[in-house]
Design an enzyme around this catalytic site. Structure first.
Site, PDB file in Angstrom:
ATOM      1  N   LYS A 111     -12.549  -6.161  -3.873  1.00  0.00           N
ATOM      2  CA  LYS A 111     -13.320  -4.919  -3.741  1.00  0.00           C
ATOM      3  C   LYS A 111     -12.693  -3.766  -4.490  1.00  0.00           C
ATOM      4  O   LYS A 111     -13.366  -2.861  -4.948  1.00  0.00           O
ATOM      5  CB  LYS A 111     -13.330  -4.483  -2.269  1.00  0.00           C
ATOM      6  CG  LYS A 111     -14.342  -5.132  -1.414  1.00  0.00           C
ATOM      7  CD  LYS A 111     -14.360  -4.429  -0.068  1.00  0.00           C
ATOM      8  CE  LYS A 111     -15.294  -5.152   0.870  1.00  0.00           C
ATOM      9  NZ  LYS A 111     -15.501  -4.460   2.125  1.00  0.00           N
ATOM     10  N   LYS A 134      -7.720 -13.021  -7.357  1.00  0.00           N
ATOM     11  CA  LYS A 134      -8.865 -13.111  -6.455  1.00  0.00           C
ATOM     12  C   LYS A 134      -9.879 -12.003  -6.729  1.00  0.00           C
ATOM     13  O   LYS A 134      -9.483 -10.887  -7.064  1.00  0.00           O
ATOM     14  CB  LYS A 134      -8.345 -12.945  -5.018  1.00  0.00           C
ATOM     15  CG  LYS A 134      -8.957 -13.886  -4.018  1.00  0.00           C
ATOM     16  CD  LYS A 134      -8.288 -13.709  -2.676  1.00  0.00           C
ATOM     17  CE  LYS A 134      -9.257 -13.093  -1.689  1.00  0.00           C
ATOM     18  NZ  LYS A 134      -8.741 -12.985  -0.337  1.00  0.00           N
ATOM     19  N   LYS A 186       0.815  -1.212   0.000  1.00  0.00           N
ATOM     20  CA  LYS A 186       0.000   0.000   0.000  1.00  0.00           C
ATOM     21  C   LYS A 186       0.847   1.259   0.000  1.00  0.00           C
ATOM     22  O   LYS A 186       0.514   2.232  -0.667  1.00  0.00           O
ATOM     23  CB  LYS A 186      -0.965   0.007   1.187  1.00  0.00           C
ATOM     24  CG  LYS A 186      -2.064  -1.025   1.009  1.00  0.00           C
ATOM     25  CD  LYS A 186      -3.236  -0.764   1.923  1.00  0.00           C
ATOM     26  CE  LYS A 186      -4.363  -1.744   1.601  1.00  0.00           C
ATOM     27  NZ  LYS A 186      -5.422  -1.747   2.605  1.00  0.00           N
TER      28      LYS A 186
END
Ligand code: TRP
Length: 343
Positions: free
Chosen positions: A206, A203, A118
């Protein structure tokens, strides 16, 4: 009786998708309460404190927490059987988090892959301390309830390890205080790993920028069917499950979803669609998913308009959670040696 404690949280920053549902939430619902040997206490919460490590729009953020909580109730999480709550409503989490941050090391936090990923995507002035200490708050979330099991995905395993390390360190310094939480093995449970519809080797996520890659629990039938029609497959045109064959990743994923929705095995699905093309199969998967979502959405629409009910569930959940959390916090503060005065 040896009652086990289950705990998990999700960030309320988006409507959960079918990957969250089949990979986690569905299992939370079915394991609630348990019985006899497998009786359990469960704590499920919206990790809103974690969500502000990224800037949120305040008005939208409030709405999203209500949306997600209503959805918790709509999928069948039962406020009588579980403690369902919003993390910021239980201030003990933040209080313990500060104390635990004094038992966490700069080096180990610097090695967290999620933080590295991140922070690498952000500009120098945008990496806030919350993003760095996020796993300490997560450790507090877990340890404060003396959780035995934390059902988490692979991406959260490292954070759970850290929680264990912090617990061990604290226990060594002050004597047995925290139970060591174990990851809950999804593989032995009835959960399925759902991949992106547009890049089936990744995967379902979101944060995917491509809206066709994920199917949200509140997508209407038209949208769901369309998303499945566009799902990436291969040119073999054979509904056949071949694990570990990257060429079949798309079809494997659609079969996994269909199997999870209809409770069918891969050979059963192969038999059902033998000789049929992908078009028919994709339509069948899309319709099955949409049909499964319909009762959830009906319940959601009813609950979401009843703000008083949502708030009363939130308050009860927070009170239940807080009562348990306080016990640990008082023990911890006593062990650290904070002065207590009677009043
Ligand atoms: N970090 C988790 C996520 O982003 C959410 C979370 C916060 C969590 N606290 C937790 C999960 C405690 C399990 C246990 O998905």
């Amino acid at each position: 009786m040896n009652k086990k404690t289950f705990l998990s949280g999700i960030q309320p920053t988006n409507i959960p998708h079918i990957g969250n549902y089949f990979g986690a939430i569905k299992n939370w619902v079915s394991s609630q309460g348990g019985s006899g040997e497998t009786a359990l206490d469960s704590y499920y919460f919206l990790a809103d404190l974690h969500a502000i490590t990224v800037r949120q729009n305040p008005t939208e953020f409030e709405r999203q927490v209500l949306d997600c909580f209503a959805l918790f109730l709509a999928v069948g999480l039962d406020p009588e059987l579980s403690a369902l709550f919003v993390q910021s409503h239980v201030p003990e989490h933040t209080e313990l988090s500060w104390i635990l941050s004094c038992y966490a090391q700069f080096g180990e936090l610097s090695r967290m892959t999620q933080f590295k990923d991140k922070s690498a995507n952000q500009k120098e002035g945008e990496v806030n301390i919350g993003l760095f200490s996020y796993p300490v708050l997560q450790a507090a979330d877990i340890l404060i309830y003396q959780a035995d099991f934390v059902p988490v995905g692979k991406d959260q395993k490292q954070h759970l390890e850290l929680a264990r390390n912090i617990a061990v360190r604290f226990n060594q310094a002050h004597g047995e205080t925290f139970k060591l939480p174990a990851p809950y093995n999804n593989i032995t449970q009835n959960t399925a790993k759902i991949m992106s519809l547009s890049e089936p080797t990744k995967k379902m996520s979101k944060s995917d920028a491509n809206p066709h890659a994920t199917v949200l629990l509140l997508d209407d039938k038209d949208t769901v069917v369309k998303k499945f029609k566009r799902a990436v497959t291969d040119s073999e045109a054979k509904v056949e499950y071949r694990e570990n064959d990257p060429a079949k990743a798309g079809i494997n994923n659609l079969m996994t979803i269909y199997g999870a929705v209809c409770d069918k095995s891969m050979p059963e699905i192969e038999a059902e669609f033998g000789g049929k093309g992908y078009g028919d199969f994709k339509t069948a998967v899309g319709e099955a998913v949409a049909d499964m979502l319909l009762p959830i959405q009906t319940a959601y629409n009813r609950i979401r308009t009843d703000r008083a009910y949502i708030e009363s569930c939130m308050k009860n959940g927070a009170a239940k959670a807080s009562a348990a959390a306080r016990k640990t916090l008082i023990d911890v503060k006593g062990k650290v040696g904070f002065l207590v005065v009677d009043n």
